[in-house]
Structure formats: structure tokens, C-alpha cells
Design a protein around this motif. Structure first.
Motif, PDB file in Angstrom:
ATOM      1  N   GLY A 150       0.793  -1.219   0.000  1.00  0.00           N
ATOM      2  CA  GLY A 150       0.000   0.000   0.000  1.00  0.00           C
ATOM      3  C   GLY A 150       0.823   1.266   0.000  1.00  0.00           C
ATOM      4  N   MET A 151       2.069   1.189   0.460  1.00  0.00           N
ATOM      5  CA  MET A 151       2.951   2.353   0.494  1.00  0.00           C
ATOM      6  C   MET A 151       3.990   2.223  -0.610  1.00  0.00           C
ATOM      7  SD  MET A 151       3.392   2.491   4.649  1.00  0.00           S
ATOM      8  CE  MET A 151       4.308   4.030   4.709  1.00  0.00           C
ATOM      9  N   PHE A 152       4.531   3.382  -1.026  1.00  0.00           N
ATOM     10  CA  PHE A 152       5.508   3.391  -2.104  1.00  0.00           C
ATOM     11  C   PHE A 152       6.648   4.347  -1.772  1.00  0.00           C
ATOM     12  CE2 PHE A 152       1.646   1.858  -4.044  1.00  0.00           C
ATOM     13  CZ  PHE A 152       2.096   0.851  -4.895  1.00  0.00           C
ATOM     14  N   CYS A 153       7.766   4.153  -2.445  1.00  0.00           N
ATOM     15  CA  CYS A 153       8.939   5.006  -2.235  1.00  0.00           C
ATOM     16  C   CYS A 153       8.695   6.384  -2.845  1.00  0.00           C
ATOM     17  CB  CYS A 153      10.175   4.360  -2.868  1.00  0.00           C
ATOM     18  SG  CYS A 153      10.652   2.802  -2.105  1.00  0.00           S
ATOM     19  N   LYS A 154       8.962   7.421  -2.049  1.00  0.00           N
ATOM     20  CA  LYS A 154       8.767   8.791  -2.511  1.00  0.00           C
ATOM     21  C   LYS A 154       9.952   9.654  -2.085  1.00  0.00           C
ATOM     22  CE  LYS A 154       3.733   8.458  -2.493  1.00  0.00           C
ATOM     23  NZ  LYS A 154       2.454   9.045  -2.031  1.00  0.00           N
ATOM     24  N   PRO A 155      10.246  10.719  -2.860  1.00  0.00           N
ATOM     25  CA  PRO A 155      11.413  11.559  -2.534  1.00  0.00           C
ATOM     26  C   PRO A 155      11.220  12.342  -1.241  1.00  0.00           C
ATOM     27  CG  PRO A 155      10.143  12.516  -4.342  1.00  0.00           C
ATOM     28  CD  PRO A 155       9.560  11.159  -4.089  1.00  0.00           C
ATOM     29  N   THR A 156      12.279  12.397  -0.440  1.00  0.00           N
ATOM     30  CA  THR A 156      12.235  13.158   0.812  1.00  0.00           C
ATOM     31  C   THR A 156      13.328  14.222   0.883  1.00  0.00           C
ATOM     32  OG1 THR A 156      13.568  11.447   1.884  1.00  0.00           O
ATOM     33  CG2 THR A 156      11.177  11.314   2.161  1.00  0.00           C
TER      34      THR A 156
END
Length: 211
Positions: A167-173
């Protein structure tokens, strides 16, 4: 969402339809808009730098210490295909505390599960690998109106969900900025004036598993 609120600057090329004057506009953009989308360029070669404008010695001097061979290249670099397995296995630094301190002995309905140290370590290592969000770097051709022309751009690995359950995905931080030279023209045709100006280009430097 674990997004950085820092405003970054990226380059947009626009055409002023009123007087046909070409100009460069810098616009702040939040980091979740990264990587920078493909810029729309005027296809007219009249607005390209000439051969004498691309003298490497002069451009290196103008860019100075901002030249970073780790993220920019003058000539077309060799493209290396990074497999999914290689991307996932490159774990750097210590295991995150939120995984290291995870209590995995508690089962549903209040039951406790006994795990040996070796089994617990293997499970936490698997969980770290599964939820890891590496930055995948690929070379991008910015075109002749940028110098250096090639940039190593970061993207978050997103071929599958990074959470368990899914349900979660890698995103830029986080991101870093690199200074390039941009060929900038003012005016129209024979009345135009063109020169190289420094511009900042944001690059994703860190990704995290997020909703």
C-alpha cells in the motif's frame, strides 16, 4: 506524507507570444514535483549555441568549482542498466532504529512467538531489504542548450510496494542542487542576444517508504 517542504528551483523555458521574445523563467517548485519534467524547447536551431559558444575551456572556467563529474558529463556517458535485485540489495549505513527495535515476538490474540537471535536478525534483514527505498540514478540528456549536457538524475525505486502489507511506495524526501550553465537568448532572430547563465537543477538524493 514524509515530503520535504523545501522549495526548490528548476528551469522552465517559455515563449512570450506577444513580442516573440524568448526568455528564461525560474520558478520555485516543491520537492514532490521531482524529478524535473522534460523541458519544452523552441525547436528553432537559431536559438542553439554555436560551435564557438561550446568551447570546453571557456565553459569550464565559467562553471568553475560547480563542475561535479559525479553528476554531470560533457560527453554521452555509458548507460548502465541496474537490475531490480542489484537495486534492492545495496543497503547502506546501519539498520534503521524503527526496524531494529521492532517487537516481532507479539502475535495476534495476545500470543507470544519465540525467535532465536539468528532467526530474528534474518527476519529484520529481510524486512529492511523489502522496505528499503534506494535512489536509482540514470543519465539524462538535457540537450545542447545546457552545459554540461548530461546529468545523472535520481528516481525513487517504485517497481513494487515498499510496505508489508502492501500500500505504500517510495517517494522523494530529500534533494540536492547542482549548478549547470544554460544558454539564454533575449530578443528575436538577428536582434537577439545570447549568453550562458548559471542555473540550479534539483536532483533527488533520498527516498523513503510513504503513503
Amino acid at each position: 506524507m514524509a515530503f520535504s517542504k523545501t522549495l526548490l528551483v528548476y528551469v522552465l523555458v517559455s515563449i512570450h507570444l506577444g513580442d516573440s521574445q524568448h526568455y528564461l523563467r525560474l520558478r520555485p517548485s516543491p520537492s514532490e514535483h521531482l524529478p524535473v519534467p522534460v523541458l519544452k524547447e523552441d525547436p528553432d536551431p537559431e536559438y542553439d549555441p554555436r560551435e564557438q559558444d561550446l568551447a570546453e575551456r571557456n565553459l569550464r572556467k565559467k562553471l568553475g568549482s560547480n563542475f561535479d563529474p559525479n553528476f554531470m558529463s560533457i560527453s554521452s556517458p555509458m548507460l548502465v542498466n541496474l537490475s531490480v535485485q542489484d537495486t534492492q540489495m545495496k543497503l547502506q549505513g546501519p539498520m534503521p532504529n524503527e526496524i531494529k527495535k521492532l517487537d516481532i515476538s507479539e502475535a495476534p490474540y495476545g500470543k507470544r512467538v519465540k525467535l532465536g537471535k539468528k532467526a530474528r536478525r534474518k527476519f529484520l534483514q529481510w524486512l529492511w531489504t523489502y522496505t528499503h527505498c534506494p535512489v536509482v540514478y540514470t543519465w539524462k540528456d538535457l540537450g545542447v542548450r545546457f552545459w554540461p549536457r548530461y546529468i545523472k538524475e535520481g528516481n525513487c525505486f517504485n517497481e513494487r510496494s515498499c510496505s508489508f502489507p502492501e500500500g505504500m511506495f517510495c517517494k522523494p524526501t530529500k534533494s540536492i542542487t547542482k549548478t549547470f550553465l544554460r544558454w539564454y537568448c533575449q530578443g528575436f532572430l538577428r536582434q537577439k542576444y545570447c549568453t550562458w547563465i548559471p542555473v540550479q537543477y534539483p536532483i533527488i538524493s533520498e527516498c523513503k517508504c510513504s503513503c
